[in-house]
Design a protein around this motif. Structure first.
Motif, mmCIF file in Angstrom:
data_model
loop_
_atom_site.group_PDB
_atom_site.id
_atom_site.type_symbol
_atom_site.label_atom_id
_atom_site.label_comp_id
_atom_site.label_asym_id
_atom_site.label_seq_id
_atom_site.Cartn_x
_atom_site.Cartn_y
_atom_site.Cartn_z
ATOM 1 N N VAL A 366 0.825 -1.214 0.000
ATOM 2 C CA VAL A 366 0.000 0.000 0.000
ATOM 3 C C VAL A 366 0.855 1.258 0.000
ATOM 4 C CG1 VAL A 366 -1.935 -1.102 1.185
ATOM 5 C CG2 VAL A 366 -0.241 0.119 2.531
ATOM 6 N N PHE A 367 2.126 1.128 0.359
ATOM 7 C CA PHE A 367 3.018 2.278 0.434
ATOM 8 C C PHE A 367 3.851 2.453 -0.839
ATOM 9 C CE2 PHE A 367 2.948 0.560 4.938
ATOM 10 C CZ PHE A 367 2.037 1.469 5.416
ATOM 11 N N TYR A 368 3.519 1.706 -1.883
ATOM 12 C CA TYR A 368 4.279 1.745 -3.132
ATOM 13 C C TYR A 368 3.407 2.210 -4.293
ATOM 14 C CZ TYR A 368 8.057 -1.304 -1.250
ATOM 15 O OH TYR A 368 9.102 -1.845 -0.538
ATOM 16 N N ASP A 369 4.008 2.955 -5.237
ATOM 17 C CA ASP A 369 3.390 3.118 -6.545
ATOM 18 C C ASP A 369 3.611 1.858 -7.367
ATOM 19 O OD1 ASP A 369 2.295 5.598 -6.268
ATOM 20 O OD2 ASP A 369 4.007 6.685 -7.061
ATOM 21 N N HIS A 370 4.807 1.298 -7.270
ATOM 22 C CA HIS A 370 5.121 0.041 -7.958
ATOM 23 C C HIS A 370 4.740 -1.102 -7.023
ATOM 24 C CE1 HIS A 370 8.036 3.053 -9.680
ATOM 25 N NE2 HIS A 370 7.445 2.596 -10.769
ATOM 26 N N ARG A 371 3.452 -1.457 -7.039
ATOM 27 C CA ARG A 371 2.931 -2.421 -6.072
ATOM 28 C C ARG A 371 3.722 -3.731 -6.069
ATOM 29 N NH1 ARG A 371 -2.355 -1.291 -3.752
ATOM 30 N NH2 ARG A 371 -2.179 0.926 -3.273
ATOM 31 N N GLU A 372 4.179 -4.138 -7.257
ATOM 32 C CA GLU A 372 4.881 -5.420 -7.337
ATOM 33 C C GLU A 372 6.190 -5.391 -6.535
ATOM 34 O OE1 GLU A 372 6.558 -2.773 -10.454
ATOM 35 O OE2 GLU A 372 4.513 -3.236 -9.786
ATOM 36 N N GLU A 373 6.787 -4.191 -6.396
ATOM 37 C CA GLU A 373 8.031 -4.079 -5.625
ATOM 38 C C GLU A 373 7.795 -4.375 -4.136
ATOM 39 O OE1 GLU A 373 11.177 -3.320 -6.443
ATOM 40 O OE2 GLU A 373 11.119 -2.347 -8.415
ATOM 41 N N GLY A 374 6.603 -4.042 -3.666
ATOM 42 C CA GLY A 374 6.313 -4.229 -2.247
ATOM 43 C C GLY A 374 5.496 -5.459 -1.931
ATOM 44 N N ALA A 375 5.142 -6.243 -2.951
ATOM 45 C CA ALA A 375 4.190 -7.346 -2.777
ATOM 46 C C ALA A 375 4.511 -8.295 -1.625
ATOM 47 C CB ALA A 375 4.045 -8.112 -4.090
ATOM 48 N N PRO A 376 5.761 -8.754 -1.462
ATOM 49 C CA PRO A 376 6.009 -9.778 -0.433
ATOM 50 C C PRO A 376 6.340 -9.227 0.952
ATOM 51 C CG PRO A 376 7.986 -9.489 -1.744
ATOM 52 C CD PRO A 376 6.965 -8.516 -2.290
ATOM 53 N N PHE A 377 6.277 -7.910 1.122
ATOM 54 C CA PHE A 377 6.708 -7.319 2.386
ATOM 55 C C PHE A 377 5.516 -6.945 3.269
ATOM 56 C CE2 PHE A 377 10.088 -6.023 -0.714
ATOM 57 C CZ PHE A 377 11.021 -6.975 -0.293
ATOM 58 N N VAL A 378 5.667 -7.215 4.569
ATOM 59 C CA VAL A 378 4.587 -6.981 5.541
ATOM 60 C C VAL A 378 5.185 -6.277 6.753
ATOM 61 C CG1 VAL A 378 3.042 -8.151 7.162
ATOM 62 C CG2 VAL A 378 3.130 -8.881 4.773
ATOM 63 N N ARG A 379 4.466 -5.265 7.268
ATOM 64 C CA ARG A 379 4.959 -4.434 8.366
ATOM 65 C C ARG A 379 4.233 -4.754 9.665
ATOM 66 N NH1 ARG A 379 3.575 1.931 8.931
ATOM 67 N NH2 ARG A 379 1.882 1.021 10.142
ATOM 68 N N PHE A 380 5.016 -4.880 10.735
ATOM 69 C CA PHE A 380 4.490 -5.075 12.084
ATOM 70 C C PHE A 380 4.951 -3.910 12.966
ATOM 71 C CE2 PHE A 380 4.833 -9.251 10.217
ATOM 72 C CZ PHE A 380 3.763 -9.973 10.700
#
Length: 402
Positions: A366-380
């Motif tokens: 959700v924090f990316y314009d290039h959604r695919e770049e952030g796809a596998p990352f999750v924030r805690f």
């Protein structure tokens, strides 16, 4: 009976069309529905120092701030902000001309972008970025140009060549966030020096979001960009009481910068909230004057919490990017395996996580314009009580550890 007016044009301003309900609202609702531990949204689950809370009560009772405070902020707070900047970083500001108090850092970001950006101007921001950046750039009519931070050797790194290549004749402004939410990266002196050189060379304005300035860990240090040569006259620096004193609901932020910049930002800010948080401003003035021991203990407590959650996530099988700053941990879910990680789809994973483990997190995409770049990352988020983090870590281990 009168119905809604029919119109071919959508009701929502097209500049905001891409910004629906935030992921935070969706995930917080999911946490409530499932009774899960909410490590999604970044707010503490305990209040800050009792003496500062009492300072707010005292201000209320004494009638300080119950009516409109001065537009730039109460003098006591503006003086405290300048004293803090001098003590921590050797930076001198005029409290009357070079400080502006805002309704949290979010309003400071909005006012600065609305003041400094014209329609068609390009604004460079590092992705992944705090979600209000994109919306505020859009409201100002600017064009956002993302430069992607990519994982390398355990941290997310800035490619300085990519940053230089992103600057065009239409670039007006660099929007910098360090310590960086959501990745936890803290830009180094060398990186900041290169950014400063680029800003001077290309005559760019800079907004620096430094709300996590007191949350830097291990060997990292927070160095304000404004301390580099040529940056004083082109940098708007943003700070916040919420993250440092754990009173996020008070919404007290501030802007510091050269007088012409602060005057411009104030011109926009006065038509947003005008003023806010009157009694809390007096309390934050006292908070900023707390001894170094408070800031040291706060950082040490958050570091211990980071390690509790990071250890649990590592043992559960996540790849953990141990943050050098902020109170967020970014993880890569792919080591969990294709089935458990929803084939590396962070959105699907976060929607399934409450049922799988009784924990809520946020998909970094959700924090990316290039959604695919952030796809596998999750924030805690780890700004919670230690027992809550211990419980969450155990739930994650049970759900995912092989």
């Amino acid at each position: 009976m009168t119905g809604m007016t029919s119109t071919a044009r959508p009701l929502l301003n097209r500049r905001l069309a891409e910004f629906g309900t935030t992921i935070f609202a969706e995930m917080s609702a999911l946490a409530l529905k499932t009774g899960s531990i909410n490590l999604g949204q970044g707010f503490p689950d305990t209040d800050g120092p009792e003496e500062i809370r009492e300072a707010a009560v005292r201000a209320l009772r004494d009638g300080r701030g119950n009516q409109y405070p001065p537009g730039p902020g109460v003098p006591e707070l503006r003086t405290a902000i300048t004293a803090h900047q001098q003590r921590r970083y050797g930076l001198s500001y005029d409290p009357d001309a070079e400080v502006l108090v805002t309704a949290g850092a979010t309003e400071a970001i909005a006012a600065a972008l609305l003041a400094l950006v014209e329609p068609g101007d390009e604004v460079i921001a590092f992705e992944p970025y705090y979600d209000s950046y994109a919306a505020c750039i859009a409201m100002a009519g600017g064009t956002r140009v993302p430069v992607t931070l990519r994982p390398s050797e355990g941290r997310f790194r800035l490619d300085l060549d990519e940053l230089r290549a992103a600057v065009t004749d239409r670039t007006r402004l660099l929007l910098i966030n360090t310590p960086h939410n959501p990745t936890g990266t803290v830009l180094t002196r060398e990186e900041l020096a290169a950014i400063a050189e680029l800003a001077v060379e290309r005559d760019l304005l800079v907004i620096t979001d430094e709300v996590y300035e007191h949350l830097v860990f291990d060997e990292a240090e927070h160095v304000p960009l404004v301390t580099f040569p040529g940056m004083r006259e082109r940098t708007v620096s943003i700070g916040s009481a919420g993250k440092t004193f754990s009173f996020t609901g008070w919404k007290v932020g501030w802007v510091t910068g050269a007088a012409p910049l602060v005057t411009a930002v104030r011109s926009a800010k006065q038509f947003l909230t005008y003023v806010a948080s009157g009694p809390f401003q007096y309390a934050v003035a006292e908070a900023l004057a707390l001894p170094d021991s408070y800031f040291d203990a706060f950082r040490a407590d958050m570091l211990a919490k980071r390690d509790v959650l990071a250890t649990g996530l590592t043992e559960a099988g996540f790849e953990v990017f141990r943050p050098a700053g902020t109170y967020f941990i970014t993880t890569d879910i792919r080591p969990l395996g294709p089935e458990l990680s929803e084939n590396g789809d962070g959105f699907a994973f976060c929607r399934a996580l409450p049922e799988l483990a009784g924990v809520v997190a946020i998909p970094n995409a959700v924090f990316y314009d290039h959604r695919e770049e952030g796809a596998p990352f999750v924030r805690f988020a780890f700004c919670k009580r230690t027992e809550v983090l211990t419980d969450a870590a155990e739930r994650l281990r049970k759900a995912f550890a092989h």
